[in-house]
Scaffold this active site. Structure first.
Site, PDB file in Angstrom:
ATOM      1  N   LYS A 148       0.838  -1.202   0.000  1.00  0.00           N
ATOM      2  CA  LYS A 148       0.000   0.000   0.000  1.00  0.00           C
ATOM      3  C   LYS A 148       0.872   1.251   0.000  1.00  0.00           C
ATOM      4  O   LYS A 148       1.842   1.337   0.758  1.00  0.00           O
ATOM      5  CB  LYS A 148      -0.894  -0.046   1.243  1.00  0.00           C
ATOM      6  CG  LYS A 148      -1.925   1.056   1.362  1.00  0.00           C
ATOM      7  CD  LYS A 148      -2.743   0.822   2.618  1.00  0.00           C
ATOM      8  CE  LYS A 148      -3.812   1.883   2.806  1.00  0.00           C
ATOM      9  NZ  LYS A 148      -4.613   1.646   4.035  1.00  0.00           N
ATOM     10  N   SER A 162      -9.120   1.699   2.892  1.00  0.00           N
ATOM     11  CA  SER A 162      -8.188   2.456   2.086  1.00  0.00           C
ATOM     12  C   SER A 162      -7.126   1.591   1.378  1.00  0.00           C
ATOM     13  O   SER A 162      -6.368   2.103   0.550  1.00  0.00           O
ATOM     14  CB  SER A 162      -7.492   3.509   2.952  1.00  0.00           C
ATOM     15  OG  SER A 162      -6.822   2.921   4.041  1.00  0.00           O
ATOM     16  N   SER A 165      -9.697  -0.739   7.037  1.00  0.00           N
ATOM     17  CA  SER A 165      -9.050  -0.461   5.751  1.00  0.00           C
ATOM     18  C   SER A 165      -8.309  -1.636   5.130  1.00  0.00           C
ATOM     19  O   SER A 165      -7.891  -1.567   3.979  1.00  0.00           O
ATOM     20  CB  SER A 165      -8.080   0.716   5.902  1.00  0.00           C
ATOM     21  OG  SER A 165      -8.790   1.903   6.122  1.00  0.00           O
TER      22      SER A 165
END
Length: 524
Positions: free
Chosen positions: A123, A198, A222
């Protein structure tokens, strides 16, 4: 119940329902992503590492195959935002040379570098040296990580090879991975939908079969929500056992630090355990990850929904059905399962929001490109977003408004919901102990439409409550629904009992098949 917040969202839900139907009608299903054509993509990271160690396959072939598949699917998904493909290929060749020269003993390699030669995706909010590290904020365009985050150091030391960093919402503020710097990521199973956030770019690459293991971060779901939407496994470890240094945004306040954690995402359940052992290799807390778990000695509790009170969108039946199917499997295999025997609060959302407003120094989400110290007015920025004049997304500005207004909470509200949260947390602790798990939905539905994610804000309570409590929580995929979208359940245990979540994940994967490729064409 805080009626002010729930009433606000209740007003939003009616136009949301109409808009959702209209958008699904307008947006026709697009072409499926390129199919998986190489059997390499059907192996777990654990198996790939073993085959590389034993020189059944080369590290170069594995890394190169994944890079080529990333290139094929990314035009459909927009999942990765920066890469180190050339460096990854070079490192893979070095690995092969070291094996050919007999530099490593196989048993020693398995113990000290269990991920030797395995490609890794990360990420973007997690620092990977030389790669984009902007929090996907337009204001930080061009910033690169000067060094690796601690979790990446651990994974590199274990032999993993980072290949790219993946998309997120602006400063991780939202459940739709869309921003003004890199654009919007699409769901690998149906590109009309969002892969969540996210850690949405990470989930999308994994779901598409273009990554085998990844690192996400989670402060309110997330990791788990993108894992659900993209049909993969995602584990939020017990709070504060995994280093979160070099995460964007930077959480300086202790309240936010306790909510946030990095965690593993994977297509295969066994890889979560391998990744957790690597991430815990320098932890002073023994999670007993190598100890076998006797499932028949576990106590399994379940709930079909987390919150059915006013102002919360109803859970769709197929998500409740996943819990029911998991429970039925346990009971058929002599694993005790019963409904959660404690009274569940109707104010889950309020308990979650209370923890957020306790933070005295919320991270700066709306960063000014000219002066990062400038504090922007989120209401003005929200108005500007309506006319395309803001440097920020609606998600980020909306989140900032909620934080600035403290979710309309008074001090007495905060005190009341803090007490409620403390009480239910203690009841769960006493109930689960060292041999109990809790099964519940991960989210109220299997997918959301991009652009409408704000309307699903309260649905984050399904996941966020366990960040608030500090419990480990893991999403388990359980196949596809009638629309071809992934579905699954969430597994929770008491703090430091992550191994129970991992054991249940492997059991449910065996029973229900785990990750299902969105498209596949492999010649035997």
């Amino acid at each position: 119940m805080l009626l002010k917040v729930r009433l606000l969202f209740s007003i939003i839900y009616f136009p949301y329902a109409i808009l959702r139907r209209v958008l699904l009608f307008i947006r026709k299903k697009t072409q499926r992503i390129p199919p998986i054509t190489d059997s390499l993509f059907t192996f777990s990271a654990t198996t790939l590492a073993k085959k590389i160690r034993q020189r059944e396959i080369t590290c170069y072939d594995v890394v190169n195959a994944y890079i080529e598949h990333i290139k094929k699917v990314n035009p459909f998904l927009n999942a990765f935002v920066d890469n180190r493909f050339g460096d990854a290929i070079y490192e893979a060749k070095i690995c092969d040379e070291q094996l050919a020269n007999g530099k490593f003993d196989i048993e020693k390699l398995e113990k000290e570098k269990p991920l030797f030669g395995v490609p890794l995706t990360v990420k973007e909010c997690c620092a990977v040296k030389g790669c984009s590290h902007t929090g996907c904020s337009l204001a930080l365009k061009g910033m690169k990580a000067s060094c690796d985050a601690e979790v990446i150091e651990l994974l590199r030391n274990a032999g993993a090879i980072p290949v790219c960093v993946t998309n997120t919402p602006e400063m991780c503020a939202g459940i739709d991975s869309s921003n003004l710097l890199y654009g919007r990521t699409r769901n690998p199973y149906d590109t009309r939908y969002s892969p969540g956030g996210s850690s949405g770019g990470e989930g999308a690459l994994l779901g598409a079969g273009a990554s085998v293991i990844g690192i996400g971060s989670d402060s309110a779901g997330s990791i788990r929500v993108p894992a659900l939407f993209s049909g993969v496994f995602g584990h939020k470890p017990t709070n504060e056992i995994v280093s979160t240094r070099r995460h964007l945004p930077l959480f300086e306040d202790k309240v936010h630090q306790k909510l946030l954690t990095f965690g593993p995402m994977a297509r295969y359940a066994e890889d979560l355990g391998l990744l957790m052992r690597v991430l815990m290799s320098k932890c002073d807390r023994n999670l007993r990850l190598n100890e076998p778990v006797n499932l028949r000695q576990l106590k399994v509790y379940y709930r079909f929904s987390m919150d059915k009170a006013f102002g919360i969108l109803p859970i769709v039946p197929e998500m409740e059905d996943c819990v029911q199917r998991a429970v039925k499997h346990f009971m058929q295999n002599d694993i005790r399962a019963e409904k959660l025997p404690i009274e569940w609060p109707t104010e889950v959302v309020e308990i979650v929001f209370t923890e957020l407003v306790k933070a005295k120094n919320a991270p700066n989400i709306l960063i000014d490109a000219n002066d990062p110290k400038v504090k922007k007015n989120p209401v003005i920025e929200m108005l500007k977003t309506l006319f395309g004049l803001s440097q920020h997304t609606k998600q980020a500005t909306f989140y900032n408004i909620l934080m600035e207004t403290r979710f309309l909470f008074s001090e007495s509200d905060i005190s009341h919901y803090t007490k409620q949260g403390t009480a239910i947390r203690q009841k769960l602790l006493d109930l689960l102990g060292e041999d109990g798990v809790f099964i519940c939905p991960t989210f109220r539905c299997p997918a959301i439409l991009p652009g409408l994610s704000i309307c699903e804000t309260l649905s984050m309570g399904y996941c966020a409550i366990f960040n608030t409590f500090g419990f480990p929580a893991l999403h388990v995929p359980m196949g596809l629904n009638h629309e071809g979208l992934p579905i699954g359940v969430q597994v929770i245990a008491a703090p430091y009992q992550d191994r129970l979540c991992l054991a249940i994940a492997k059991e449910l994967e065996t029973a229900f098949g785990g990750w299902v490729p969105p498209s596949i064409s492999i010649s035997e």
